[in-house]
Write an enzyme that holds these catalytic residues in place. Sequence first.
Site, PDB file in Angstrom:
ATOM      1  N   GLN A  84     -57.945  12.283   1.288  1.00  0.00           N
ATOM      2  CA  GLN A  84     -58.758  13.598   0.451  1.00  0.00           C
ATOM      3  C   GLN A  84     -57.967  14.327   1.529  1.00  0.00           C
ATOM      4  O   GLN A  84     -59.292  14.974   3.039  1.00  0.00           O
ATOM      5  CB  GLN A  84     -60.007  12.475   0.313  1.00  0.00           C
ATOM      6  CG  GLN A  84     -60.356  13.626  -0.679  1.00  0.00           C
ATOM      7  CD  GLN A  84     -59.985  14.308  -2.116  1.00  0.00           C
ATOM      8  OE1 GLN A  84     -59.331  12.960  -2.783  1.00  0.00           O
ATOM      9  NE2 GLN A  84     -59.305  15.438  -2.753  1.00  0.00           N
ATOM     10  N   ASP A 138     -48.951  12.331  -2.840  1.00  0.00           N
ATOM     11  CA  ASP A 138     -49.994  13.406  -3.749  1.00  0.00           C
ATOM     12  C   ASP A 138     -48.548  14.229  -3.115  1.00  0.00           C
ATOM     13  O   ASP A 138     -48.552  15.712  -3.324  1.00  0.00           O
ATOM     14  CB  ASP A 138     -50.571  13.795  -2.400  1.00  0.00           C
ATOM     15  CG  ASP A 138     -52.347  14.232  -2.648  1.00  0.00           C
ATOM     16  OD1 ASP A 138     -52.223  14.139  -3.807  1.00  0.00           O
ATOM     17  OD2 ASP A 138     -53.327  13.907  -1.722  1.00  0.00           O
ATOM     18  N   LYS A 192     -61.440  10.073  -9.323  1.00  0.00           N
ATOM     19  CA  LYS A 192     -59.941   9.222  -9.408  1.00  0.00           C
ATOM     20  C   LYS A 192     -60.302   7.694  -9.514  1.00  0.00           C
ATOM     21  O   LYS A 192     -59.504   7.591 -10.350  1.00  0.00           O
ATOM     22  CB  LYS A 192     -59.420   9.662  -8.036  1.00  0.00           C
ATOM     23  CG  LYS A 192     -59.010  10.893  -7.699  1.00  0.00           C
ATOM     24  CD  LYS A 192     -58.469  11.468  -6.757  1.00  0.00           C
ATOM     25  CE  LYS A 192     -58.057  13.094  -6.828  1.00  0.00           C
ATOM     26  NZ  LYS A 192     -58.168  13.442  -4.911  1.00  0.00           N
TER      27      LYS A 192
END
Length: 298
Positions: free
Chosen positions: A94, A117, A50
């Site tokens: 995460q 997300d 990322k």
Amino acid sequence: MNAKILDGKKLQDKIAVELKKEVAGLKTVPNLAIVQIGEMPQSSAYIGMKKKFSEKIGAKVHHIILPLGVDQKGVFSVIDELNKRKDIHGIIVQLPIPKHLDRYQIMEAIDPSKDVDGLHSKNSALVYESAYGGKDQKNIPEGLVPATAKGIISLLKENKVKIGGIKTLIIGRSLLVGKPTAMLLLKENATVTVAHSKTKDLNKLCKENDIIIVAAGKAGLIGKGALKKGQVVVDVGTNAVKGGKTLEEHEKIKLVGDVVFKEAEKIVGAISPVPGGVGPMTVASLFQNLLKAYNMQV
Ligand code: NAP
């Protein structure tokens, strides 16, 4: 004849060029906060990808590492601060997170407009509602869509795979992949079936469908017995396995999907590889979401 490869890396590069242009035209730099709890090597590797993509498009990543034993309150206070910061436009925690933490409550703590997300219930509801397909659909905003699901649709569309009216099977019903993908495919007018670990006769079901999205996290789940000529197969599974022909290779960890690629490529019409298929698409889609979140806030 071997199957056409649904190349996620190539499409990621194309999206990077588009996003770089968009970022260059903005007044400030889009900034993604990544909260990592503990330092699991696989999570660190994903975060590294990322960061690399972010650099490529001229965005920023603010990486926060919390200790493995951090309690729920500790995570909430970090998210609360990130929610308030005007220079942070997207927040992700995460996954996976340690078992002592409540994933649902943590996702709910993120400001939905920064939830890149797409796992906050407000964004999940919008994915669900915007897939309805009825007369009122045009009034329902799409919200922020989970990156893997978004990436799968982009990969299919880029490769001009016909989705509307096509019998499509999704193997996996998670909040992260299976369910949002089913909703997005429904929105594209696919005829969708969702399979899971209790589904019977999976191989037979696979053969009845023309697009198969495999997201079970089980290496080797789908092989030649499940496949037929002309099918389109998207392999989402990412499994770290040991193995290889030589003794040296035998000890090495490699990433494989849920589909036995060597068998599938000889039968089906198109297939996404692992690595190099859905993985790069997830990263690219996440940053498309960051730009969308930025534009909602600035
Ligand atoms: P998950 O939460 O563990 O869900 C797995 C799903 O697969 C569940 O619905 C499960 O059924 C189903 N399943 C498991 N074994 C099965 C079997 N033998 N037959 C049929 N269905 C079966 O996993 P996830 O988060 O959705 O992720 C799925 C896979 O995608 C993992 O390998 C993950 O690493 C990978 N992934 C890749 C990316 C990427 O960017 N490439 C992104 C996200 C995830 P039940 O519901 O009945 O348990």
